[in-house]
Design a protein around this motif. Structure first.
Motif, PDB file in Angstrom:
ATOM      1  N   ASP A  40       0.869  -1.175   0.000  1.00 26.42           N
ATOM      2  CA  ASP A  40       0.000   0.000   0.000  1.00 26.42           C
ATOM      3  C   ASP A  40       0.909   1.229   0.000  1.00 26.42           C
ATOM      4  N   VAL A  41       0.874   2.001  -1.084  1.00 24.94           N
ATOM      5  CA  VAL A  41       1.754   3.160  -1.238  1.00 24.94           C
ATOM      6  C   VAL A  41       0.929   4.356  -1.684  1.00 24.94           C
ATOM      7  N   SER A  42       1.196   5.521  -1.098  1.00 27.79           N
ATOM      8  CA  SER A  42       0.584   6.778  -1.531  1.00 27.79           C
ATOM      9  C   SER A  42       1.695   7.803  -1.736  1.00 27.79           C
ATOM     10  N   ALA A  43       1.580   8.589  -2.818  1.00 23.20           N
ATOM     11  CA  ALA A  43       2.625   9.547  -3.168  1.00 23.20           C
ATOM     12  C   ALA A  43       1.994  10.824  -3.704  1.00 23.20           C
ATOM     13  N   ILE A  44       2.573  11.963  -3.347  1.00 16.47           N
ATOM     14  CA  ILE A  44       2.077  13.270  -3.776  1.00 16.47           C
ATOM     15  C   ILE A  44       2.830  13.707  -5.028  1.00 16.47           C
ATOM     16  N   VAL A  45       2.103  14.131  -6.054  1.00 11.00           N
ATOM     17  CA  VAL A  45       2.726  14.671  -7.254  1.00 11.00           C
ATOM     18  C   VAL A  45       3.231  16.077  -6.937  1.00 11.00           C
ATOM     19  N   PRO A  46       4.529  16.359  -7.115  1.00 13.45           N
ATOM     20  CA  PRO A  46       5.077  17.674  -6.756  1.00 13.45           C
ATOM     21  C   PRO A  46       4.372  18.812  -7.482  1.00 13.45           C
ATOM     22  N   GLY A  47       3.991  19.836  -6.709  1.00 10.84           N
ATOM     23  CA  GLY A  47       3.370  21.017  -7.283  1.00 10.84           C
ATOM     24  C   GLY A  47       1.918  20.845  -7.671  1.00 10.84           C
ATOM     25  N   LYS A  48       1.343  19.673  -7.397  1.00  5.91           N
ATOM     26  CA  LYS A  48      -0.047  19.393  -7.747  1.00  5.91           C
ATOM     27  C   LYS A  48      -0.779  18.834  -6.535  1.00  5.91           C
ATOM     28  N   ASP A  49      -2.066  19.079  -6.506  1.00  6.78           N
ATOM     29  CA  ASP A  49      -2.884  18.501  -5.438  1.00  6.78           C
ATOM     30  C   ASP A  49      -3.408  17.143  -5.895  1.00  6.78           C
ATOM     31  N   ILE A  50      -2.476  16.242  -6.162  1.00  8.86           N
ATOM     32  CA  ILE A  50      -2.794  14.903  -6.644  1.00  8.86           C
ATOM     33  C   ILE A  50      -2.080  13.892  -5.755  1.00  8.86           C
ATOM     34  N   LEU A  51      -2.829  12.928  -5.245  1.00 10.32           N
ATOM     35  CA  LEU A  51      -2.278  11.871  -4.416  1.00 10.32           C
ATOM     36  C   LEU A  51      -2.378  10.558  -5.187  1.00 10.32           C
ATOM     37  N   VAL A  52      -1.231  10.028  -5.626  1.00 10.47           N
ATOM     38  CA  VAL A  52      -1.197   8.741  -6.303  1.00 10.47           C
ATOM     39  C   VAL A  52      -1.283   7.644  -5.241  1.00 10.47           C
ATOM     40  N   GLU A  53      -2.226   6.733  -5.412  1.00 10.73           N
ATOM     41  CA  GLU A  53      -2.418   5.662  -4.438  1.00 10.73           C
ATOM     42  C   GLU A  53      -2.379   4.322  -5.152  1.00 10.73           C
ATOM     43  N   GLU A  54      -1.461   3.462  -4.719  1.00  8.99           N
ATOM     44  CA  GLU A  54      -1.320   2.140  -5.318  1.00  8.99           C
ATOM     45  C   GLU A  54      -1.521   1.081  -4.250  1.00  8.99           C
ATOM     46  N   LYS A  55      -2.541   0.252  -4.457  1.00 11.95           N
ATOM     47  CA  LYS A  55      -2.781  -0.895  -3.577  1.00 11.95           C
ATOM     48  C   LYS A  55      -2.456  -2.158  -4.370  1.00 11.95           C
ATOM     49  N   TYR A  56      -1.617  -2.977  -3.784  1.00 14.92           N
ATOM     50  CA  TYR A  56      -1.057  -4.114  -4.519  1.00 14.92           C
ATOM     51  C   TYR A  56      -1.348  -5.418  -3.797  1.00 14.92           C
ATOM     52  N   VAL A  57      -1.991  -6.328  -4.508  1.00 14.96           N
ATOM     53  CA  VAL A  57      -2.161  -7.713  -4.063  1.00 14.96           C
ATOM     54  C   VAL A  57      -2.006  -8.561  -5.316  1.00 14.96           C
ATOM     55  N   GLY A  58      -0.939  -9.318  -5.412  1.00 16.11           N
ATOM     56  CA  GLY A  58      -0.743 -10.031  -6.663  1.00 16.11           C
ATOM     57  C   GLY A  58       0.373 -11.049  -6.645  1.00 16.11           C
ATOM     58  N   ILE A  59       0.812 -11.382  -7.856  1.00 18.36           N
ATOM     59  CA  ILE A  59       1.817 -12.423  -8.068  1.00 18.36           C
ATOM     60  C   ILE A  59       3.050 -11.795  -8.727  1.00 18.36           C
ATOM     61  N   PRO A  60       4.188 -11.765  -8.045  1.00 16.97           N
ATOM     62  CA  PRO A  60       5.421 -11.284  -8.663  1.00 16.97           C
ATOM     63  C   PRO A  60       6.127 -12.417  -9.404  1.00 16.97           C
TER      64      PRO A  60
END
Length: 284
Positions: free
Chosen positions: A174-194
């Motif tokens: 579970d990762v969340s990241a802010i795009v610099p200079g923007k009010d955007i929060l990238v959110e990645e939820k991962y459940v899978g097969i590597p």
């Protein structure tokens, strides 16, 4: 003579280091308004016990559950009418659940013993690895990085030969990241097969890594009907719920006690989004 990289996959070892990601790679925004810089720490275990211990524990719990489950169940109801203390008439309904098992205690104990032996075999299995990435906005004490969260993979050797090694397993994060200079929060939820395809050569090895994220099997074709917003650090941001199936191609060097890696990755190659990833760690 086995190569240094090939031997590194066959013998127990640990790597502790740092990682950095940028561009439109694994955590790149799908809105086309910039991408976060993702920094963090990385721990890799090869031939250790973490993956075997976790998978063996899950296997034992499943075996114990199966051994204790009844062969059949039934539900019956009965009711009667009574007069309560207030003189009112009421109906009381009783539901009875019945479980029936035809296996003897010795058979259940044998099933438990079989599950325990299988779990011990998985714990002792040494052709496995564990990957843990912890992402932070305070990278080595500095305000460098836009992401928070974690990602972990449990991998087992599917095939190993002189030319290449194939690994597979399961992972989540579970990762969340802010795009610099923007009010955007990238959110990645991962459940899978590597899946890892590795080609060793001397002290180097090339690796192609694909993380099949079950949450991204629509390949971005299904969009959310509503735009979600969230308050982060006092700012109201739009949530960009990415569900990538990233492909990472990297070149790695195992030089004495160092493990260095640099690669290119993409989660949406059909849109032309590519990013980079680099890691450096100490082996022991």
């Amino acid at each position: 003579m086995q190569s240094h990289a090939y031997s590194g996959f066959r013998w127990p070892g640990y790597t502790v280091g740092a990682s950095i990601r940028g561009g439109g790679g694994m955590f790149g925004s799908s809105l086309g308004q910039g991408n976060p810089l993702v920094t963090g720490y990385r721990f890799v275990e090869r031939g250790g016990f973490i993956s075997g211990f976790v998978v063996g524990g899950i296997f034992y719990l499943l075996g114990a559950t199966a051994a204790s489950m009844p062969d059949s169940t039934s539900v019956s109801t009965s009711s009667y009418v009574r007069t309560n203390a207030s003189g009112q008439t009421e109906r009381v309904t009783t539901t009875t659940y019945t479980a029936t098992s035809t296996r003897s205690a010795a058979e259940r104990e044998a099933a438990l013993a079989a599950a325990e032996e299988s779990a011990k075999g998985l714990v002792a299995y040494r052709q496995q690895s564990f990957e843990l990435d912890v992402f932070t906005r305070k990278w080595f004490g500095a305000d460098l990085g836009d992401a928070r969260g974690y990602r972990m993979n449990f991998l087992f050797t599917v095939y190993t030969g002189k030319r290449f090694i194939l690994e597979g397993g399961f992972g989540f994060g579970d990762v969340s990241a802010i795009v610099p200079g923007k009010d955007i929060l990238v959110e990645e939820k991962y459940v899978g097969i590597p899946v890892r395809f590795i080609v060793p050569w001397g002290p180097f090895y090339a690796q192609a890594a694909v993380d099949l994220n079950f949450r991204g099997l629509d390949f971005g074709l299904l969009a959310d009907d509503e735009i979600e917003t969230r308050e982060v650090d006092g700012r109201r941001m739009r949530v960009d719920p990415v569900r990538p199936i990233p492909l990472t191609i990297s070149v790695n060097a195992m030089l004495w006690r160092l493990h260095l890696s640099v690669g290119v990755e993409t989660a949406r190659p059909w849109t032309g989004q590519f990013g980079y990833v680099a890691t450096a760690g100490a082996r022991f």
